[in-house]
Design an enzyme around this catalytic site. Structure first.
Site, PDB file in Angstrom:
ATOM      1  N   CYS A 133      49.192  58.339  -0.514  1.00 31.28           N
ATOM      2  CA  CYS A 133      49.522  59.659  -1.078  1.00 31.28           C
ATOM      3  C   CYS A 133      50.892  59.683  -1.773  1.00 31.28           C
ATOM      4  O   CYS A 133      51.029  60.229  -2.870  1.00 31.28           O
ATOM      5  CB  CYS A 133      49.474  60.720   0.018  1.00 31.28           C
ATOM      6  N   HIS A 246      53.731  66.756   0.041  1.00 33.08           N
ATOM      7  CA  HIS A 246      54.785  65.747   0.140  1.00 33.08           C
ATOM      8  C   HIS A 246      55.784  65.975  -1.005  1.00 33.08           C
ATOM      9  O   HIS A 246      55.383  66.228  -2.141  1.00 33.08           O
ATOM     10  CB  HIS A 246      54.220  64.335  -0.041  1.00 33.08           C
TER      11      HIS A 246
HETATM   12  O1  25A Z   1      44.372  53.675   8.991  1.00 35.45           O
HETATM   13  P1  25A Z   1      44.964  54.592   7.991  1.00 35.45           P
HETATM   14  O2  25A Z   1      44.479  54.302   6.609  1.00 35.45           O
HETATM   15  O3  25A Z   1      46.472  54.547   8.033  1.00 35.45           O
HETATM   16  O4  25A Z   1      44.486  56.122   8.370  1.00 35.45           O
HETATM   17  C1  25A Z   1      44.613  56.754   9.673  1.00 35.45           C
HETATM   18  C2  25A Z   1      44.148  58.181   9.673  1.00 35.45           C
HETATM   19  O5  25A Z   1      44.897  58.835   8.649  1.00 35.45           O
HETATM   20  C3  25A Z   1      44.076  59.812   8.054  1.00 35.45           C
HETATM   21  C4  25A Z   1      42.755  59.900   8.748  1.00 35.45           C
HETATM   22  O6  25A Z   1      42.849  60.884   9.836  1.00 35.45           O
HETATM   23  C5  25A Z   1      42.670  58.495   9.321  1.00 35.45           C
HETATM   24  O7  25A Z   1      41.810  58.504  10.397  1.00 35.45           O
HETATM   25  N1  25A Z   1      44.109  59.401   6.683  1.00 35.45           N
HETATM   26  C6  25A Z   1      43.734  58.263   6.075  1.00 35.45           C
HETATM   27  N2  25A Z   1      44.102  58.230   4.807  1.00 35.45           N
HETATM   28  C7  25A Z   1      44.762  59.384   4.590  1.00 35.45           C
HETATM   29  C8  25A Z   1      45.423  59.962   3.475  1.00 35.45           C
HETATM   30  N3  25A Z   1      45.492  59.356   2.287  1.00 35.45           N
HETATM   31  C9  25A Z   1      44.759  60.110   5.777  1.00 35.45           C
HETATM   32  N4  25A Z   1      45.335  61.290   5.874  1.00 35.45           N
HETATM   33  C10 25A Z   1      45.915  61.790   4.775  1.00 35.45           C
HETATM   34  N5  25A Z   1      45.971  61.155   3.620  1.00 35.45           N
HETATM   35  P2  25A Z   1      42.099  62.302   9.883  1.00 35.45           P
HETATM   36  O8  25A Z   1      42.372  62.929  11.206  1.00 35.45           O
HETATM   37  O9  25A Z   1      42.329  63.110   8.704  1.00 35.45           O
HETATM   38  O10 25A Z   1      40.574  61.910   9.800  1.00 35.45           O
HETATM   39  C11 25A Z   1      39.973  61.294  10.819  1.00 35.45           C
HETATM   40  C12 25A Z   1      38.482  61.284  10.418  1.00 35.45           C
HETATM   41  O11 25A Z   1      38.029  59.991  10.644  1.00 35.45           O
HETATM   42  C13 25A Z   1      36.949  60.070  11.582  1.00 35.45           C
HETATM   43  N6  25A Z   1      36.868  58.853  12.357  1.00 35.45           N
HETATM   44  C14 25A Z   1      37.818  58.307  13.117  1.00 35.45           C
HETATM   45  N7  25A Z   1      37.347  57.195  13.716  1.00 35.45           N
HETATM   46  C15 25A Z   1      36.072  57.060  13.298  1.00 35.45           C
HETATM   47  C16 25A Z   1      35.756  58.117  12.439  1.00 35.45           C
HETATM   48  N8  25A Z   1      34.570  58.264  11.889  1.00 35.45           N
HETATM   49  C17 25A Z   1      33.616  57.325  12.177  1.00 35.45           C
HETATM   50  N9  25A Z   1      33.827  56.284  12.982  1.00 35.45           N
HETATM   51  C18 25A Z   1      35.030  56.108  13.562  1.00 35.45           C
HETATM   52  N10 25A Z   1      35.256  55.060  14.389  1.00 35.45           N
HETATM   53  C19 25A Z   1      37.254  61.260  12.408  1.00 35.45           C
HETATM   54  O12 25A Z   1      36.148  61.774  13.034  1.00 35.45           O
HETATM   55  C20 25A Z   1      37.746  62.217  11.355  1.00 35.45           C
HETATM   56  O13 25A Z   1      36.650  62.784  10.685  1.00 35.45           O
HETATM   57  P3  25A Z   1      36.251  62.133  14.607  1.00 35.45           P
HETATM   58  O14 25A Z   1      34.858  62.457  14.995  1.00 35.45           O
HETATM   59  O15 25A Z   1      36.938  60.997  15.277  1.00 35.45           O
HETATM   60  O16 25A Z   1      37.185  63.348  14.794  1.00 35.45           O
HETATM   61  C21 25A Z   1      36.668  64.597  14.498  1.00 35.45           C
HETATM   62  C22 25A Z   1      37.335  65.631  15.391  1.00 35.45           C
HETATM   63  O17 25A Z   1      37.787  65.069  16.629  1.00 35.45           O
HETATM   64  C23 25A Z   1      39.157  65.352  16.853  1.00 35.45           C
HETATM   65  N11 25A Z   1      39.761  64.142  17.368  1.00 35.45           N
HETATM   66  C24 25A Z   1      40.308  63.164  16.647  1.00 35.45           C
HETATM   67  N12 25A Z   1      40.776  62.217  17.458  1.00 35.45           N
HETATM   68  C25 25A Z   1      40.519  62.601  18.723  1.00 35.45           C
HETATM   69  C26 25A Z   1      39.860  63.835  18.680  1.00 35.45           C
HETATM   70  N13 25A Z   1      39.453  64.484  19.770  1.00 35.45           N
HETATM   71  C27 25A Z   1      39.698  63.907  20.965  1.00 35.45           C
HETATM   72  N14 25A Z   1      40.333  62.723  21.090  1.00 35.45           N
HETATM   73  C28 25A Z   1      40.749  62.043  20.008  1.00 35.45           C
HETATM   74  N15 25A Z   1      41.386  60.871  20.145  1.00 35.45           N
HETATM   75  C29 25A Z   1      39.727  65.783  15.551  1.00 35.45           C
HETATM   76  O18 25A Z   1      40.576  66.897  15.754  1.00 35.45           O
HETATM   77  C30 25A Z   1      38.550  66.170  14.699  1.00 35.45           C
HETATM   78  O19 25A Z   1      38.405  67.582  14.633  1.00 35.45           O
HETATM   79  O1  L14 Z   2      47.246  56.390   3.075  1.00 38.31           O
HETATM   80  O2  L14 Z   2      51.303  60.432   6.623  1.00 38.31           O
HETATM   81  O3  L14 Z   2      48.262  54.676   3.884  1.00 38.31           O
HETATM   82  O4  L14 Z   2      50.857  59.351   8.445  1.00 38.31           O
HETATM   83  C1  L14 Z   2      48.643  56.452   6.237  1.00 38.31           C
HETATM   84  C2  L14 Z   2      49.611  57.297   7.046  1.00 38.31           C
HETATM   85  C3  L14 Z   2      48.773  58.123   4.376  1.00 38.31           C
HETATM   86  C4  L14 Z   2      49.805  58.903   5.104  1.00 38.31           C
HETATM   87  C5  L14 Z   2      48.009  55.874   3.888  1.00 38.31           C
HETATM   88  C6  L14 Z   2      50.729  59.513   7.243  1.00 38.31           C
HETATM   89  C7  L14 Z   2      48.660  56.769   4.842  1.00 38.31           C
HETATM   90  C8  L14 Z   2      49.882  58.594   6.487  1.00 38.31           C
END
Ligand code: 25A
Ligand code: L14
Length: 337
Positions: A133, A246
């Site tokens: 982002c 941001h």
């Molecule tokens: O690895 P990265 O690239 O650094 O990214 C890490 C995280 O950053 C977000 C995104 O989180 C990602 O998981 N993200 C990535 N790129 C981004 C960007 N450019 C970014 N954010 C901003 N800008 P997120 O919370 O937005 O989204 C998470 C989604 O991913 C689903 N998910 C996670 N693990 C999964 C999966 N889907 C399929 N298989 C998997 N193994 C996740 O679904 C969500 O849709 P979910 O079912 O896990 O969660 C839905 C609801 O459950 C709650 N919840 C989350 N974690 C927990 C939980 N409840 C209980 N315990 C938990 N540990 C959430 O509140 C949600 O409502």
């Molecule tokens: O896209 O704000 O690599 O925590 C992972 C962490 C985006 C932002 C990415 C955060 C990010 C992020």
């Protein structure tokens, strides 16, 4: 590209997350030609529903078989999910647009910002990466200046909102505010320290160099997207107690001199950019105003008087939209055009 069709079968992986939900909203808002939308998530939210075009769609568990018949798969469920499932989706015949950091620096994966390097889409092999982002909004602002006077060096400090981390982090900020206003001690879970009324110079993991991974994404992704490995970049990334949006303080050194007025003129006609810069009337972009907007907003354009060819800018964008979901959907739009 994608095979021409009147409408496409689209999967969203991480459909219930902060970015996934925004992807579904942006697909609907921009009238992307969707024949079928398949929302996928982990077992935590499978069985729930998301709304799309007035219908309630049930969220399915992500499995190896999820991509049968899918044309386009938008991923935002974190790097581990993308590492495992993006190749499976691509093998099943879908084009993947991945929002995680998993594939961004892979030499076989284009890293694309439509305003900057749409041509790189031509060489994709099934997976296309959506940049970080903070990188996206910075390169949208700097590409037009780079084309005009060549940017040699960038010094950037970011002020990043909690929605970048996801929904749990947004909840944590709200809970901490409530606790503090009730004279209770907050108990941080997502972040290492209290984020309410604080700022943390720590985004993603620390490397042995002392930089964080988030800071190094700004270095490496900027060079890849701009197609110029000679650009020098140094970054400090900071988490601030803001929900969405941001902000970045960007200092550039250019090869040829560019006055603030020339920079304003170039940026005011640049794609995806709004210049919001009138200090006499206290006009400058702020995350509260820019949240929910599509463009990258630029203000505080002024000369860096400490060097011959230097400029300072203040760059603000909605990290869930241009920083993530919107950029992904804009890539999809280019693929089907
Ligand atoms: O690895 P990265 O690239 O650094 O990214 C890490 C995280 O950053 C977000 C995104 O989180 C990602 O998981 N993200 C990535 N790129 C981004 C960007 N450019 C970014 N954010 C901003 N800008 P997120 O919370 O937005 O989204 C998470 C989604 O991913 C689903 N998910 C996670 N693990 C999964 C999966 N889907 C399929 N298989 C998997 N193994 C996740 O679904 C969500 O849709 P979910 O079912 O896990 O969660 C839905 C609801 O459950 C709650 N919840 C989350 N974690 C927990 C939980 N409840 C209980 N315990 C938990 N540990 C959430 O509140 C949600 O409502
Ligand atoms: O896209 O704000 O690599 O925590 C992972 C962490 C985006 C932002 C990415 C955060 C990010 C992020």
């Amino acid at each position: 590209m994608l095979k021409k069709k009147p409408a496409y079968r689209v999967a969203v992986v991480g459909a219930t997350g902060a970015v996934g939900a925004e992807m579904i909203e942006v697909l609907e808002e921009r009238k992307f030609p969707v024949e079928v939308l398949r929302p996928l998530a982990s077992s935590r939210s499978a069985g729930g529903t998301v709304s799309f075009q007035g219908a309630e769609l049930s969220v399915k568990l992500l499995t190896k078989g999820s991509f049968e018949g899918i044309d386009l798969a938008l991923f935002s469920a974190g790097s581990d999910v993308s590492k495992e499932f993006a190749p499976i989706a691509a093998k099943a015949g879908a084009v993947v647009i991945d929002n995680s950091a998993a594939w961004r620096m892979d030499k076989d994966v284009p890293l694309v910002v439509p305003e900057v390097n749409p041509h790189d889409l031509a060489w994709h092999k099934g997976i296309i990466a959506n940049p970080n982002c903070s990188t996206i909004q910075m390169v949208v602002a700097l590409k037009p200046l780079h084309d005009a006077v060549r940017v040699k060096r960038i010094v950037v400090t970011t002020f990043q909102s909690v929605s970048g981390t996801g929904k749990e982090a947004m909840d944590e900020l709200m809970e901490e505010c409530k606790d503090l206003l009730g004279f209770k001690q907050p108990r941080p879970k997502v972040y290492p320290y209290q984020i309410a009324f604080n700022c943390l110079p720590h985004i993603d993991e620390f490397l042995s160099s002392g930089y964080t991974k988030e800071e190094m994404k700004l270095v490496h992704e900027t060079r890849k997207i701009m197609g110029d490995s000679s650009i020098q970049v140094t970054a400090t990334t900071v988490r601030v107690p803001i929900y969405i949006g941001h902000s970045e303080s960007v200092n550039i050194e250019t090869e040829r001199k560019l006055s603030p007025n020339e920079a304003r003129a170039i940026l005011s006609t640049a794609p995806g950019v709004q210049v919001y810069d009138d200090p006499a009337h206290a006009i400058y972009p702020m995350p509260l105003d820019v949240s929910g907007k599509d463009d990258v907003y630029i203000g505080r354009i002024r000369e860096d008087e400490s060097i011959p060819n230097g400029l300072n800018l203040w760059v603000v964008a909605d990290n869930l939209r241009k920083g993530a979901a919107l950029n992904a959907v804009q890539i999809a739009e280019l693929l089907v055009r």
